[in-house]
Design a protein around this motif. Structure first.
Motif, PDB file in Angstrom:
ATOM      1  N   LEU A 337     -23.711  96.580   4.316  1.00 19.61           N
ATOM      2  CA  LEU A 337     -22.539  96.567   5.180  1.00 19.61           C
ATOM      3  C   LEU A 337     -21.734  95.305   4.931  1.00 19.61           C
ATOM      4  CD1 LEU A 337     -20.951  97.712   7.654  1.00 19.61           C
ATOM      5  CD2 LEU A 337     -22.554  96.470   9.120  1.00 19.61           C
ATOM      6  N   LEU A 366     -20.371 104.438  11.356  1.00 19.98           N
ATOM      7  CA  LEU A 366     -20.070 103.044  11.665  1.00 19.98           C
ATOM      8  C   LEU A 366     -18.995 102.963  12.740  1.00 19.98           C
ATOM      9  CD1 LEU A 366     -20.189  99.993  11.197  1.00 19.98           C
ATOM     10  CD2 LEU A 366     -18.706 100.317   9.191  1.00 19.98           C
ATOM     11  N   ALA A 428     -20.731 100.819   3.169  1.00 23.72           N
ATOM     12  CA  ALA A 428     -20.070 100.746   4.475  1.00 23.72           C
ATOM     13  C   ALA A 428     -19.246  99.465   4.558  1.00 23.72           C
ATOM     14  CB  ALA A 428     -21.098 100.791   5.603  1.00 23.72           C
TER      15      ALA A 428
END
Length: 467
Positions: A337, A366, A428
């Motif tokens: 992330l 997310l 992400a």
């Protein structure tokens, strides 16, 4: 640089077992506590106590000795207008230690306790600023360590944003990162000045090269196992606008243009203080966008770390440039992330005002987790789209990318699209276009530097990373 939050007792709860006075929390329409004496009940009535948010009524016994207090919690519509409805009481209570008497749900009570601690924050580096002296016992069911870590992280953010640029340039920002890193056993390194060119950060160098305060990329690493989280924060310690010089009225708050870096450092502190089981990397491109003979110019074209060429059509759109190189470096390790925070566009303020920062992500899971985290942590966010049809607006033809599309429409979206071009290997990614400043005081949030999105992220991380 001194970070006074490190020894600020008001940002921590009173020690368990400390003798305390009861503070009865009453919403509109609630009956008076049964423990009150007849005289106290009569006194409350004659004083016209309405239980409005932030109101306080002190209670004494027949000898005049203070025995407790009532704190107003208001009606549901009144509370909806305040992030921390109970925090106003902290400023009105006399010095002492208090214990809350309430049946508020644990989640709500936790946020009210956080608001109480944050109400104690005062930026007093340059002038005396009296803070509330009422201390609070941490109620049962509230995670003391978590609330205190969030209060300290917010204090880091506020201190850094509030510090004027003459005392907080790229070097001092690096010192702050090193101080926080040393507290948690993290490693901190920096690439400084012309070494940025040698190590492949041309956009950071271009933006900061005109200032006598050398630009740099600051990196903090912490944690040996778990998922990989990389935080990137815009660290423009002052923004004149460069050769596209800002008018004076627009330059007045530009000490806060490192608010993304300040917020990410506060979030990093929260993560490390709580010992979350992850591997953390923090990247802060720290520069001062100055006007001098070495300043980069409108019409210049630079090739970024990612290999994408960027045409400079406005030197006042510098934040996305320094972030571009930092995001490219973050993306090279393909973490689980990447989260980017920046005081990036006025367009975001026009759309959502100072209180609600937009965020952008392509990952539905997310986005949903961040929305839930925002609601849980009283840290509002609003999702905006990576609107693909606007991609053409950031493609000038003479280079791969335009740092400032003409026309002025969809400015926050086009800035987010620009940044997304530099994250291609990470599953992400989210970008937050924060303001970092409270124009007027509210309970728990004095006027000035202001953290946004950090607590929402902290609440979402266990779900997003499977912690």
């Amino acid at each position: 640089m001194t970070l006074p939050f490190l020894d600020h007792p008001g940002l921590r709860f009173a020690d368990p077992g400390t003798v305390s006075l009861p503070l009865h929390v009453l919403a509109e329409g609630d009956p008076l506590p049964e423990t009150l004496s007849p005289a106290q009940r009569t006194f409350a009535g004659t004083q016209g106590f309405t239980a409005a948010p932030g109101t306080v009524l002190l209670l004494a016994d027949e000898t005049g000795k203070l025995t407790g207090a009532l704190a107003g919690y208001g009606s549901a519509p009144q509370r909806a207008r305040l992030r921390f409805p109970l925090a106003g009481a902290a400023a009105r209570l006399p010095e002492g230690v208090w214990s809350l008497q309430t049946d508020l749900p644990a989640e709500v009570l936790s946020n009210e306790c956080l608001g109480w601690l944050l109400e104690s924050y005062r930026f007093d580096r340059y002038a005396t600023a009296a803070a509330p002296k009422a201390r609070l016992i941490c109620p049962a069911g509230v995670d003391r360590a978590r609330i205190e870590a969030m209060a300290e992280g917010e204090a880091i953010t506020r201190d850094l944003i509030n510090t004027p640029a003459n005392d907080l340039g790229p070097d001092e920002l690096e010192t702050a990162v090193r101080d926080i890193g040393a507290r948690h056993g993290a490693s901190v390194t920096a690439v400084i000045g012309d070494e940025l060119l040698a190590q492949g950060f041309p956009l950071i160098h271009a933006v900061g090269r005109a200032s006598p305060r050398a630009p740099r990329l600051i990196e903090l690493r912490w944690g040996a196992e778990g998922p990989d989280l990389t935080l990137v924060g815009k660290g423009v310690c002052f923004d004149t606008g460069g050769l596209n010089l800002k008018p004076g009225a627009s330059m007045g708050l530009m000490k806060k243009d490192m608010g993304g870096a300040a917020t990410q450092l506060g979030l990093a502190h929260m993560i490390m203080a709580l010992g979350l089981p992850l591997r953390l990397r923090l990247l802060i491109p720290a520069v001062e966008n100055a006007v001098a003979g070495e300043a980069f110019r409108p019409g210049d074209i630079f090739t970024s770390r990612k290999g994408l060429s960027v045409e400079i059509n406005n030197t006042d759109a510098e934040g996305r440039l320094v972030l571009a190189d930092a995001l490219a470096a973050a993306d090279e390790e393909s973490p689980d992330l990447i989260l980017c925070m920046a005081t990036l566009t006025g367009a975001a303020r026009v759309a959502l005002g100072p209180d609600v920062p937009p965020f952008y992500t392509d990952e539905e899971g997310l986005a949903a987790a961040l929305a839930r985290g925002a609601a849980t942590a009283a840290d509002p966010l609003w999702r905006m789209p990576f609107w693909a049809p606007y991609e053409a607006l950031i493609e000038p033809g003479i280079a791969d990318l335009d740092n400032a599309p003409s026309g002025g429409m969809a400015g926050s979206i086009t800035a987010a699209l620009f940044l997304r071009r530099f994250v291609t290997e990470t599953p992400a990614f989210a970008h937050f276009d924060i303001y970092g400043w409270r124009p007027a005081a509210q309970p728990g949030t004095p006027k000035g530097g202001f953290g946004q999105a950090a607590r929402a992220v902290l609440s979402a991380l266990p779900e997003v990373l499977g912690l």
